[in-house]
Write a protein that holds these residues in place. Structure first.
Motif, mmCIF file in Angstrom:
data_model
loop_
_atom_site.group_PDB
_atom_site.id
_atom_site.type_symbol
_atom_site.label_atom_id
_atom_site.label_comp_id
_atom_site.label_asym_id
_atom_site.label_seq_id
_atom_site.Cartn_x
_atom_site.Cartn_y
_atom_site.Cartn_z
ATOM 1 N N ILE A 103 0.563 -4.977 -3.175
ATOM 2 C CA ILE A 103 0.701 -4.154 -4.385
ATOM 3 C C ILE A 103 0.339 -2.711 -4.057
ATOM 4 O O ILE A 103 -0.668 -2.446 -3.414
ATOM 5 N N ALA A 104 1.157 -1.764 -4.576
ATOM 6 C CA ALA A 104 1.032 -0.346 -4.214
ATOM 7 C C ALA A 104 1.228 -0.217 -2.708
ATOM 8 O O ALA A 104 0.414 0.358 -1.993
ATOM 9 N N CYS A 105 2.358 -0.739 -2.248
ATOM 10 C CA CYS A 105 2.579 -0.906 -0.807
ATOM 11 C C CYS A 105 2.863 0.393 -0.078
ATOM 12 O O CYS A 105 2.760 0.443 1.148
ATOM 13 N N GLY A 106 3.226 1.464 -0.797
ATOM 14 C CA GLY A 106 3.558 2.705 -0.106
ATOM 15 C C GLY A 106 4.720 2.484 0.845
ATOM 16 O O GLY A 106 5.734 1.884 0.495
ATOM 17 N N THR A 107 4.563 2.943 2.082
ATOM 18 C CA THR A 107 5.621 2.732 3.082
ATOM 19 C C THR A 107 5.486 1.374 3.762
ATOM 20 O O THR A 107 6.228 1.070 4.692
ATOM 21 N N GLY A 166 6.615 -6.490 -1.120
ATOM 22 C CA GLY A 166 5.897 -5.237 -1.327
ATOM 23 C C GLY A 166 6.377 -4.567 -2.591
ATOM 24 O O GLY A 166 7.595 -4.461 -2.821
ATOM 25 N N ILE A 167 5.434 -4.127 -3.435
ATOM 26 C CA ILE A 167 5.781 -3.482 -4.709
ATOM 27 C C ILE A 167 5.138 -2.108 -4.775
ATOM 28 O O ILE A 167 3.948 -1.957 -4.454
ATOM 29 N N ASP A 168 5.917 -1.117 -5.194
ATOM 30 C CA ASP A 168 5.371 0.231 -5.370
ATOM 31 C C ASP A 168 6.158 0.931 -6.468
ATOM 32 O O ASP A 168 7.344 0.641 -6.678
ATOM 33 N N ILE A 169 5.512 1.857 -7.139
ATOM 34 C CA ILE A 169 6.171 2.603 -8.211
ATOM 35 C C ILE A 169 7.010 3.751 -7.660
ATOM 36 O O ILE A 169 7.903 4.268 -8.329
ATOM 37 N N ASN A 170 6.739 4.145 -6.404
ATOM 38 C CA ASN A 170 7.373 5.323 -5.807
ATOM 39 C C ASN A 170 8.592 4.889 -4.981
ATOM 40 O O ASN A 170 8.453 4.318 -3.900
ATOM 41 N N TRP A 176 11.238 -5.677 -0.754
ATOM 42 C CA TRP A 176 10.628 -4.488 -1.369
ATOM 43 C C TRP A 176 11.131 -4.353 -2.799
ATOM 44 O O TRP A 176 12.338 -4.429 -3.044
ATOM 45 N N ARG A 177 10.202 -4.127 -3.730
ATOM 46 C CA ARG A 177 10.581 -4.011 -5.140
ATOM 47 C C ARG A 177 9.921 -2.783 -5.775
ATOM 48 O O ARG A 177 8.730 -2.531 -5.550
ATOM 49 N N ALA A 178 10.685 -2.082 -6.590
ATOM 50 C CA ALA A 178 10.127 -0.976 -7.367
ATOM 51 C C ALA A 178 9.490 -1.545 -8.631
ATOM 52 O O ALA A 178 10.089 -2.383 -9.308
ATOM 53 N N GLY A 179 8.265 -1.092 -8.920
ATOM 54 C CA GLY A 179 7.614 -1.587 -10.123
ATOM 55 C C GLY A 179 6.217 -1.047 -10.292
ATOM 56 O O GLY A 179 5.637 -0.461 -9.376
#
Length: 262
Positions: free
Chosen positions: A41-45, A64-68, A84-87
């Protein structure tokens, strides 16, 4: 470095020396088993997810989940075989009844505006008997290198609340996880010596972060912000020099590592 994006700079200059060691420490603490499903969570790169994949091999499933989305674009380029997922951490983009054996949030929780909601989502996503690991940097008052760099920046920008170090109180971190329904919650402070062969990119990226987090920096026009950034970089040279050992820049940094079970 002017021609590449911040996420690319982050991956190129920070991940190897700074973030990979903590991912390794985390998985030394929270052992992975063959076939584990892992959520970063908040995986960044994506360094935590990538280390998990390295350790699990083809038998493991890693998300891997990140808002960016710009960070995620770099993550996808580095490891296309990871999901990889946006969220948002406060509303995780999970499939129906999807749960994980191991959830890690490395240096992300301190940035979440609604920490209880994020902790509740972690609990929802963790399988019965699963394991959670959350790392948050200690206060920069305990980390001389970053404290000194912040004080240089504050000469130009006024007081700065450095969000990266804003959740360094281990007792608050433990209480947050207990309140979310986790059990066997415990934490310890881990310190590591970090080495950068070239301190200049680290200094520039850190200064960009400090300017971006400051009220004064947010209010500046682009040209003024660029000028102040260069002034801070120049003014920080003595700090860099004081932590140089002839082959790079070396400093101690400390993090909480909280673990819990679902």
């Amino acid at each position: 470095m002017g021609q590449i994006s911040f996420p690319e700079m982050y991956e190129r200059w920070l991940v190897g020396p700074l973030f990979r060691p903590w991912a390794e420490v985390t998985f030394d603490e929270v052992k992975l088993s063959r076939g584990n499903r892992v959520l970063d969570i908040a995986c960044g790169t994506g360094i935590v997810a990538r280390v998990a994949k390295e350790r699990l091999g083809a038998a493991g499933y890693v998300v891997g989940i990140d808002i960016n989305t710009d960070m995620l674009a770099v993550a996808r380029a580095e490891a296309p075989d990871i999901d990889w997922r946006a969220g948002n951490a406060s509303a995780l983009p999970l499939r129906d009844r999807e749960q994980f054996d191991v959830i890690v949030c490395q240096q992300g929780l301190q940035f979440f505006p609604d920490k209880p909601a994020a902790a509740a989502e972690m609990r929802r996503a963790l399988a019965q008997g699963g394991r959670l690991a959350v790392a948050t940097w200690r206060s920069d008052e305990e980390i001389p290198f970053f404290r000194e760099l912040r004080r240089v920046a504050e000469r130009f920008l006024g007081p700065i609340t450095d969000l990266r170090h804003s959740f360094g109180n281990a007792a608050l971190l433990e209480a947050l996880l207990r309140d979310a329904g986790f059990h066997d919650v415990r934490s310890r402070t881990i310190s590591r010596t970090i080495r950068f062969e070239d301190g200049a990119p680290l200094l520039r990226l850190n200064t960009m972060a400090l300017v971006g987090m400051s009220a004064a920096g947010k209010a500046m026009a682009d040209q003024e912000r660029k000028r102040v950034l260069e002034d801070i970089v120049s003014g920080s040279a003595p700090v860099l020099q004081s932590h140089a050992d002839g082959s790079g820049v070396v400093f101690e940094i400390s993090s909480n590592l909280a673990t819990a079970k679902g």
